[in-house]
Design a protein around this motif. Structure first.
Motif, PDB file in Angstrom:
ATOM      1  N   GLU A 260       2.185  13.426  -7.915  1.00 56.15           N
ATOM      2  CA  GLU A 260       1.394  13.467  -9.155  1.00 56.15           C
ATOM      3  C   GLU A 260       0.382  14.589  -9.003  1.00 56.15           C
ATOM      4  OE1 GLU A 260       0.332   9.513 -11.039  1.00 56.15           O
ATOM      5  OE2 GLU A 260      -1.671  10.389 -10.851  1.00 56.15           O
ATOM      6  N   LYS A 261       0.312  15.466  -9.961  1.00 63.65           N
ATOM      7  CA  LYS A 261      -0.600  16.631  -9.937  1.00 63.65           C
ATOM      8  C   LYS A 261      -0.529  17.338  -8.585  1.00 63.65           C
ATOM      9  CE  LYS A 261      -3.759  14.574 -13.260  1.00 63.65           C
ATOM     10  NZ  LYS A 261      -4.709  13.492 -13.279  1.00 63.65           N
ATOM     11  N   GLY A 262       0.684  17.498  -8.096  1.00 63.73           N
ATOM     12  CA  GLY A 262       0.886  18.260  -6.855  1.00 63.73           C
ATOM     13  C   GLY A 262       0.567  17.491  -5.582  1.00 63.73           C
ATOM     14  N   ILE A 263       0.153  16.229  -5.716  1.00 60.13           N
ATOM     15  CA  ILE A 263      -0.157  15.439  -4.505  1.00 60.13           C
ATOM     16  C   ILE A 263       0.949  14.418  -4.294  1.00 60.13           C
ATOM     17  CG2 ILE A 263      -1.840  13.909  -3.374  1.00 60.13           C
ATOM     18  CD1 ILE A 263      -3.978  15.136  -5.175  1.00 60.13           C
ATOM     19  N   ARG A 264       1.318  14.262  -3.023  1.00 62.86           N
ATOM     20  CA  ARG A 264       2.378  13.322  -2.694  1.00 62.86           C
ATOM     21  C   ARG A 264       1.763  11.986  -2.251  1.00 62.86           C
ATOM     22  NH1 ARG A 264       7.794  15.230   0.455  1.00 62.86           N
ATOM     23  NH2 ARG A 264       8.422  13.163   1.030  1.00 62.86           N
ATOM     24  N   TYR A 265       2.210  10.916  -2.852  1.00 58.04           N
ATOM     25  CA  TYR A 265       1.701   9.580  -2.509  1.00 58.04           C
ATOM     26  C   TYR A 265       2.850   8.726  -1.971  1.00 58.04           C
ATOM     27  CZ  TYR A 265      -2.187  11.004  -5.533  1.00 58.04           C
ATOM     28  OH  TYR A 265      -3.248  11.678  -6.109  1.00 58.04           O
ATOM     29  N   HIS A 266       2.628   8.071  -0.837  1.00 53.02           N
ATOM     30  CA  HIS A 266       3.701   7.239  -0.269  1.00 53.02           C
ATOM     31  C   HIS A 266       3.323   5.755  -0.310  1.00 53.02           C
ATOM     32  CE1 HIS A 266       1.605   6.359   3.457  1.00 53.02           C
ATOM     33  NE2 HIS A 266       1.191   7.612   3.447  1.00 53.02           N
ATOM     34  N   HIS A 267       4.269   4.907   0.043  1.00 49.37           N
ATOM     35  CA  HIS A 267       4.197   3.465  -0.249  1.00 49.37           C
ATOM     36  C   HIS A 267       3.515   2.586   0.805  1.00 49.37           C
ATOM     37  CE1 HIS A 267       7.750   2.091   2.344  1.00 49.37           C
ATOM     38  NE2 HIS A 267       7.344   3.280   2.760  1.00 49.37           N
ATOM     39  N   ILE A 268       3.113   3.171   1.938  1.00 47.68           N
ATOM     40  CA  ILE A 268       2.453   2.313   2.946  1.00 47.68           C
ATOM     41  C   ILE A 268       0.949   2.435   2.732  1.00 47.68           C
ATOM     42  CG2 ILE A 268       2.227   1.752   5.387  1.00 47.68           C
ATOM     43  CD1 ILE A 268       4.922   3.193   5.824  1.00 47.68           C
ATOM     44  N   LEU A 269       0.368   1.333   2.286  1.00 48.03           N
ATOM     45  CA  LEU A 269      -1.015   1.390   1.816  1.00 48.03           C
ATOM     46  C   LEU A 269      -2.004   0.917   2.871  1.00 48.03           C
ATOM     47  CD1 LEU A 269      -0.262  -0.092  -1.722  1.00 48.03           C
ATOM     48  CD2 LEU A 269      -0.600   2.329  -1.125  1.00 48.03           C
ATOM     49  N   ASP A 270      -3.153   1.567   2.858  1.00 49.57           N
ATOM     50  CA  ASP A 270      -4.224   1.121   3.748  1.00 49.57           C
ATOM     51  C   ASP A 270      -4.999   0.034   3.007  1.00 49.57           C
ATOM     52  OD1 ASP A 270      -6.481   0.720   5.221  1.00 49.57           O
ATOM     53  OD2 ASP A 270      -6.819   2.851   5.651  1.00 49.57           O
ATOM     54  N   PRO A 271      -4.937  -1.212   3.490  1.00 48.62           N
ATOM     55  CA  PRO A 271      -5.597  -2.300   2.759  1.00 48.62           C
ATOM     56  C   PRO A 271      -7.098  -2.096   2.618  1.00 48.62           C
ATOM     57  CG  PRO A 271      -4.100  -3.178   4.432  1.00 48.62           C
ATOM     58  CD  PRO A 271      -4.219  -1.706   4.685  1.00 48.62           C
TER      59      PRO A 271
END
Ligand code: AMP
Ligand code: MG
Length: 354
Positions: A260-271
Motif C-alpha cells: 500500500e502506497k509503496g510499503i509492504r505489509y506482512h501478516h505476522i503481527l506484533d501484538p
C-alpha cells in the motif's frame, strides 16, 4: 555300530542340511515380510484447509488418506475464524460470555494461552481483532492509527478465562481469537500421530510450508526438506535439511502480504504495536518433535527477534535456524547444522554466523 553311534553319525550328517533348509526358509520368510513391509503403496491427496494448500503423501493403507483429509477438514471447521460456523467464531461472536466448546478446542486454546505466557506475548492468540482489521486474506489494508489504538487494548491473552470443568472459554468483551499461528502445527501433529499409530511405513505432509516427515524416505534415509528462501521467488529455497520423524515449521513475511502506497505489509503481527513484526528477522525455521510447539515458536520468534528468539528456543528445547535481515546472516541453536546436515544452496546470499 551301536545304535547310539548310528544316531550320532546320522545327526552329524543330516542335521546341518535340515538346519540349512530351515534357516533358508526363515530367511526367505523374513525377506518376504521385509519386502512386503517396504512395498506399502504411496497414497496422495491435496486438500485446501486452514487457508492453505495441504498435501498428504502416505505410504500405507489407503484408508489413511481419508482419515488424514478428515483431520484437516475438521481442523478447518473447528479453528478457522473466517468460517462463521467454526467453534472459534462461536467464541468470538460471544465475547464477554462463557462459551462451552469441544474438549479438543479447549485443550488447544489452553496450550496457546500457556505459550503466549511463555513467549511473553510475542505469540498471542488474541490478535484476532487485529487480523480481522488487517484482513490479509480478504481485502487487506493498513489500519489508521486511531483504529489501531482502539483495538490494541483488546489484544491480551491474560484477559481470557478458562473453566476446565465446564470446558468453557470467556473472552473479554470485544476480544477475538485467531489460532492461525498454531492450527496448522497442531493438525500436523495429529496427522503424524495418526500415521505413526496406524503403522504407516512413511509419510510426508506439507501444510502450506509446514512439513512433517515420518519415518525414512523411500531411499531409506532421512528426508530432504528445502527451507524457503525469504528473498527468493515462491518455491525457491536457500538450504536443505535432513530430517526424520520431525516437524519443520517456517514463518516468514513472504507468506502473506500486500503493498500500500509503496510499503509492504506482512501478516505476522506484533501484538504490542498491532503492526507487522519488524524484529530484524527474514525467516524462522523450527525443527521439533512437537508440531504444535514448532508452529507457535516459529511465529513467536519471528515477532520477538533473534536474541529473545534463540532464548525461547533453548528454553523450550527446540532447534531453530534464523535468517537476520541486517546482514543476511544465519543464526541457529547449537549443533543445528550438523544435526540436520544443512546444505546451503549455491549462490544464496546468506552466511553462517553460528
Ligand atoms: P505463522 O504463519 O505460523 O507465523 O502464523 C501467522 C498467522 O498467525 C497470521 O496469518 C495470523 O492469522 C496469526 N498471527 C499473526 N501474528 C500473530 C501473533 N503475534 N501471535 C499469534 N498469532 C498471530
Ligand atoms: Mg506459527
Amino acid at each position: 555300530m551301536k545304535s547310539a553311534d548310528l544316531r550320532h553319525t546320522h545327526s552329524k550328517k543330516f542335521l546341518p542340511i535340515r538346519g540349512m533348509r530351515a534357516l533358508l526358509c526363515v530367511l526367505a520368510l523374513v525377506f518376504f515380510c521385509v519386502s512386503l513391509a517396504g512395498c506399502a503403496p504411496l497414497c496422495e491427496s491435496t486438500v485446501y484447509a486452514m487457508g492453505t494448500v495441504c498435501n498428504l503423501r502416505v505410504w500405507g493403507d489407503g484408508d489413511l488418506i481419508k482419515k488424514g483429509e478428515q483431520i484437516l477438514l475438521d481442523s478447518d471447521q473447528l479453528y478457522s475464524w473466517r468460517r462463521p460456523d467454526s467453534e472459534i467464531s462461536r467464541i468470538n461472536s460471544s465475547s464477554g460470555e462463557w462459551v462451552s466448546v469441544s474438549k479438543e478446542t479447549f485443550a488447544l486454546i489452553r496450550t496457546a494461552l500457556e505459550w503466549a505466557e511463555r513467549t511473553e506475548g510475542a505469540f498471542d492468540p488474541t490478535v484476532g481483532v487485529l487480523s480481522q482489521e488487517w484482513d490479509f486474506s480478504g481485502d487487506p489494508h493498513c489500519p489508521d492509527e486511531e483504529t489501531l489504538a482502539n483495538l490494541l487494548p483488546l489484544v491480551g491473552y491474560g484477559q481470557v478465562e478458562l473453566d476446565e470443568s465446564a470446558c468453557a472459554v470467556r473472552l473479554a468483551k470485544g476480544q477475538k481469537l485467531d489460532l492461525g499461528a498454531v492450527a496448522k502445527g497442531y493438525s500436523g501433529q495429529q496427522l503424524f500421530d495418526l500415521y505413526q499409530t496406524e503403522n504407516a511405513e512413511r509419510a510426508l505432509i506439507n501444510l502450506g510450508g509446514n512439513v512433517c516427515a515420518l519415518g525414512d524416505s523411500p531411499k531409506g534415509r532421512e528426508w530432504t526438506v528445502g527451507v524457503r528462501d525469504p528473498l527468493g521467488e515462491t518455491g525457491s529455497y536457500y538450504c536443505t535439511l535432513s530430517v526424520r520423524d520431525a516437524h519443520v515449521v517456517i514463518s516468514g513475511p513472504y507468506e502473506r502480504w500486500f503493498e500500500e502506497k509503496g510499503i509492504r505489509y506482512h501478516h505476522i503481527l506484533d501484538p504490542a504495536t498491532g503492526m507487522p513484526a519488524d524484529s530484524g528477522l527474514l525467516s524462522v525455521c523450527v525443527v521439533s518433535q512437537d508440531g504444535t510447539v514448532a508452529d507457535i515458536l516459529s511465529t513467536a520468534i519471528f515477532v520477538a527477534g533473534p536474541e529473545k528468539g534463540l532464548q525461547f528456543a533453548q528454553d523450550a528445547g527446540v532447534d531453530v535456524m534464523l535468517v537476520c535481515e541486517e546482514d543476511c546472516s544465519i543464526l541457529c541453536t547449537p549443533g543445528f547444522a550438523e544435526k540436520y546436515q544443512v546444505m546451503l544452496k549455491d549462490g544464496v546470499e546468506y552466511e553462517w554466523k553460528s
